[in-house]
Design a protein around this motif. Structure first.
Motif, short mmCIF file in Angstrom:
data_model
loop_
_atom_site.label_atom_id
_atom_site.label_comp_id
_atom_site.label_asym_id
_atom_site.label_seq_id
_atom_site.Cartn_x
_atom_site.Cartn_y
_atom_site.Cartn_z
N PHE A 61 0.82 -1.21 0.00
CA PHE A 61 0.00 0.00 0.00
C PHE A 61 0.86 1.27 0.00
N LEU A 62 2.07 1.15 -0.54
CA LEU A 62 2.96 2.31 -0.68
C LEU A 62 3.50 2.36 -2.10
N ASP A 63 3.60 3.57 -2.65
CA ASP A 63 4.15 3.69 -4.00
C ASP A 63 5.66 3.87 -3.93
N ALA A 64 6.27 4.14 -5.07
CA ALA A 64 7.73 4.26 -5.14
C ALA A 64 8.26 5.41 -4.29
N ASN A 65 7.41 6.41 -4.03
CA ASN A 65 7.82 7.55 -3.20
C ASN A 65 7.44 7.38 -1.74
N GLN A 66 6.99 6.18 -1.38
CA GLN A 66 6.56 5.88 -0.02
C GLN A 66 5.33 6.68 0.40
N SER A 67 4.55 7.09 -0.59
CA SER A 67 3.24 7.69 -0.32
C SER A 67 2.20 6.57 -0.31
N PHE A 68 1.12 6.80 0.44
CA PHE A 68 0.10 5.77 0.52
C PHE A 68 -0.59 5.60 -0.83
N LYS A 69 -0.83 4.35 -1.22
CA LYS A 69 -1.60 4.07 -2.43
C LYS A 69 -2.64 3.00 -2.08
N ASN A 70 -3.85 3.23 -2.50
CA ASN A 70 -4.91 2.25 -2.26
C ASN A 70 -4.85 1.17 -3.32
N SER A 71 -5.60 0.10 -3.08
CA SER A 71 -5.67 -1.00 -4.04
C SER A 71 -7.13 -1.32 -4.29
N PRO A 72 -7.55 -1.47 -5.55
CA PRO A 72 -8.94 -1.84 -5.81
C PRO A 72 -9.28 -3.22 -5.27
N ALA A 73 -8.25 -4.04 -4.99
CA ALA A 73 -8.48 -5.39 -4.47
C ALA A 73 -8.55 -5.42 -2.94
N PHE A 74 -8.60 -4.26 -2.31
CA PHE A 74 -8.75 -4.18 -0.85
C PHE A 74 -10.23 -4.21 -0.53
N MET A 75 -10.73 -5.36 -0.03
CA MET A 75 -12.16 -5.53 0.17
C MET A 75 -12.52 -6.12 1.54
N PRO A 76 -11.91 -5.68 2.62
CA PRO A 76 -12.27 -6.25 3.92
C PRO A 76 -13.70 -5.94 4.35
N PHE A 77 -14.29 -4.90 3.74
CA PHE A 77 -15.67 -4.53 4.04
C PHE A 77 -16.63 -4.98 2.95
N SER A 78 -16.19 -5.92 2.12
CA SER A 78 -16.90 -6.36 0.93
C SER A 78 -16.86 -5.24 -0.11
N ALA A 79 -17.82 -5.25 -1.05
CA ALA A 79 -17.83 -4.25 -2.12
C ALA A 79 -19.22 -4.20 -2.72
N GLY A 80 -19.50 -3.15 -3.45
CA GLY A 80 -20.78 -3.05 -4.15
C GLY A 80 -21.93 -2.64 -3.24
N ARG A 81 -23.13 -3.10 -3.59
CA ARG A 81 -24.34 -2.67 -2.90
C ARG A 81 -24.39 -3.12 -1.44
N ARG A 82 -23.74 -4.24 -1.14
CA ARG A 82 -23.76 -4.77 0.23
C ARG A 82 -22.50 -4.38 1.02
N LEU A 83 -21.80 -3.37 0.55
CA LEU A 83 -20.64 -2.86 1.27
C LEU A 83 -21.04 -2.54 2.71
N CYS A 84 -20.20 -2.93 3.67
CA CYS A 84 -20.49 -2.70 5.08
C CYS A 84 -20.81 -1.23 5.33
N LEU A 85 -21.98 -0.96 5.91
CA LEU A 85 -22.37 0.44 6.09
C LEU A 85 -21.57 1.12 7.20
N GLY A 86 -20.84 0.33 8.00
CA GLY A 86 -20.01 0.92 9.05
C GLY A 86 -18.55 1.06 8.66
N GLU A 87 -18.25 1.01 7.36
CA GLU A 87 -16.85 1.06 6.91
C GLU A 87 -16.13 2.29 7.43
N SER A 88 -16.72 3.47 7.26
CA SER A 88 -16.01 4.70 7.65
C SER A 88 -15.78 4.73 9.16
N LEU A 89 -16.74 4.24 9.93
CA LEU A 89 -16.58 4.20 11.38
C LEU A 89 -15.46 3.24 11.77
N ALA A 90 -15.43 2.06 11.15
CA ALA A 90 -14.39 1.07 11.45
C ALA A 90 -13.00 1.60 11.12
#
Length: 491
Positions: free
Chosen positions: A413-442
């Motif tokens: 989750f870090l790029d070549a400059n050691q800045s944070f980079k997200n990944s589209p394959a990061f799905m601990p809260f699931s994805a789509g319509r059933r995405l965990c509604l408490g994601e931001s709180l968690a």
């Protein structure tokens, strides 16, 4: 005709019917998969391993989309980032149903926000998201609650005085208090029996549902309803939680002021009163009890379990822990408490938290989905009502998305400059319509609690770091970390 003969004939008819049914399905446009046998389905192919391992292994043989029979229940399994993303995101509406999960359905009867379907689910989700936002989710006000709770947590941790302790209840009480403050309008003292009871029920159920007994019940619920075992404790715990919630609801009813709602329960009761003459209203008492249970369970166990995984990982990799602490010292210092505003200036800490979630993979099989109509997917036709298992473990371990997926590596989750980079394959809260509604709180809780702790303490294992075992003790509903104790060294 005697009863034994009748029973034998009925059994033969059932077997013939199942054979014909399986033959019909085989000729449909379902994805390929191992050939099932009547009643048992594919259990003979799955019997030697836990379900997660077995399904992951079958995906290597049959590809990213295949059909399997868990007992008599037909399920389509999706593995790998691309297949899961195409289903949950690109065809989100078609895959937005909630599939069968008998151990929960036995209790919820398909009610509540997590296990309902159709219009009821959509109405409840919209309502819950709006109310949670009104009470601060994603805003400064909820951040202040988390910081306040973090201070109480630090006070408890200082009382350990460097002695070994089990982090389960210490962490769970703080995490649970955040969602309790939104639902019940108040936090509980750490020795309050209601809070301790909630945590005992939730922790116990998460362990049982992640065990072989939980898996077996979900495959043969009708049979296991007649067999003694620890799965019965799940339903006693569910009943205890329901009684506890119902007691709180009665207290709210006695003091309700619709013009000044104090919390989620007040808002739901007010909505019930507004729609009490509508026979089609989704706002009923049992729905309130089930939805409150869903929010408590999701808001307590997932974050608490993630933090327990994080502690174990940071003790195994002390250099990672030291680098996080160095970043905390550089950005926050020791004279003030960390805040969410600090996260953008702390890319390594952010990357470590994301990597903990990816590596720990708390819900490796996700909750089951269901197609809401006949759905064309990757050249196959999946019939309406078919349950879908999305193997999030194969998403989080997809080599096309992560360079060293089997290793704990914050560089994911870090790029070549050691800045944070997200990944589209990061799905601990699931994805789509059933995405965990408490994601931001968690996400807020994970950042604030972990930085609070590491700002003040160094986590010390009771064994050599290289001897720490990160493999979960069980992998069913969730990946449950092995029991352990640790020491805290004040910084």
């Amino acid at each position: 005709m005697d009863s034994i003969t009748t029973a034998v004939l009925l059994l033969l008819c059932a077997i013939i019917s199942l054979f014909l049914t399986f033959s019909f399905w085989d000729k449909s446009q379902l994805p390929p998969g191992p050939r099932p046998i009547p009643i048992l389905g594919n259990l003979l192919q799955l019997r030697s391993q836990d379900l997660l391992t077995a399904l992951t292994k079958l995906s290597k043989e049959y590809g990213p989309v295949y059909t399997v029979y868990l007992g008599p229940r037909r399920v389509v399994v999706l593995s790998g980032y691309q297949a899961v993303k195409e289903a949950l995101v690109d065809q989100g509406e078609e895959f937005s149903g909630r599939g069968e999960y008998p151990v929960f359905i036995n209790f919820t009867k398909g009610n509540g926000i997590a296990f309902s379907n159709g219009e009821r689910w959509k109405v409840l989700r919209r309502f819950a998201i709006q109310i949670l936002r009104n009470f601060g989710m994603g805003k400064r006000s909820i951040e202040e609650r988390i910081q306040e709770e973090g201070s109480f947590l630090l006070e408890q941790l200082r009382k350990t005085e460097g002695k070994p302790f089990d982090p389960v209840f210490v962490v769970s009480r703080s995490v649970s208090n955040i969602i309790c403050s939104v639902i019940f309008g108040r936090r509980f003292d750490y020795e309050d029996e209601r809070l301790l009871t909630i945590i005992r029920f939730i922790n116990d159920n998460f362990k049982i549902m992640s065990s072989p007994w939980g898996e077996l019940y979900n495959i043969f619920p009708g049979l296991l309803d007649w067999v003694p075992g620890p799965h019965w404790r799940v339903f006693r715990n569910f009943g205890g939680m329901k009684d506890l919630i119902a007691c709180s609801v009665r207290e709210h009813q006695a003091t309700l002021d619709p013009e000044n709602p104090r919390d989620f329960i007040d808002c739901f009761l007010t909505k019930m009163s507004q729609e009490n003459k509508d026979p089609l209203s989704h706002f009923q008492m049992d729905t309130l009890l089930m939805t409150t249970h869903n929010l408590l369970f999701g808001g307590t166990e997932t974050v608490g379990t993630t933090l327990r995984h994080a502690f174990l990982i940071l003790m195994k990799y002390p250099k990672v822990q030291a680098r996080v602490q160095e970043e905390i010292d550089n950005v926050v210092g020791r004279s003030r408490l960390p805040s969410l505003e600090d996260r953008t200036s702390m890319p390594y800490t952010d990357a470590v938290i994301h990597e903990v979630q990816r590596f720990a993979d708390i819900l490796p099989m996700n909750l089951p989905h269901r197609v809401t109509k006949d759905t064309a997917f990757r050249g196959f036709l999946i019939p309406k009502g078919t349950d879908i298992i999305t193997l999030l473990n194969t998403v989080h371990n997809d080599p096309s998305q992560f360079q060293t997926p089997q290793e704990f590596n914050p560089e994911h989750f870090l790029d070549a400059n050691q800045s944070f980079k997200n990944s589209p394959a990061f799905m601990p809260f699931s994805a789509g319509r059933r995405l965990c509604l408490g994601e931001s709180l968690a996400r807020m809780e994970l950042f604030i609690f972990l930085t609070f702790i590491l700002q003040n303490f160094t986590l010390q294992p009771l064994e050599a770091p290289e001897d720490i075992d990160l493999t979960p003790i069980s992998s069913g509903l969730g990946n449950v970390p092995r029991p352990y104790e640790l020491r805290l060294h004040p910084r």
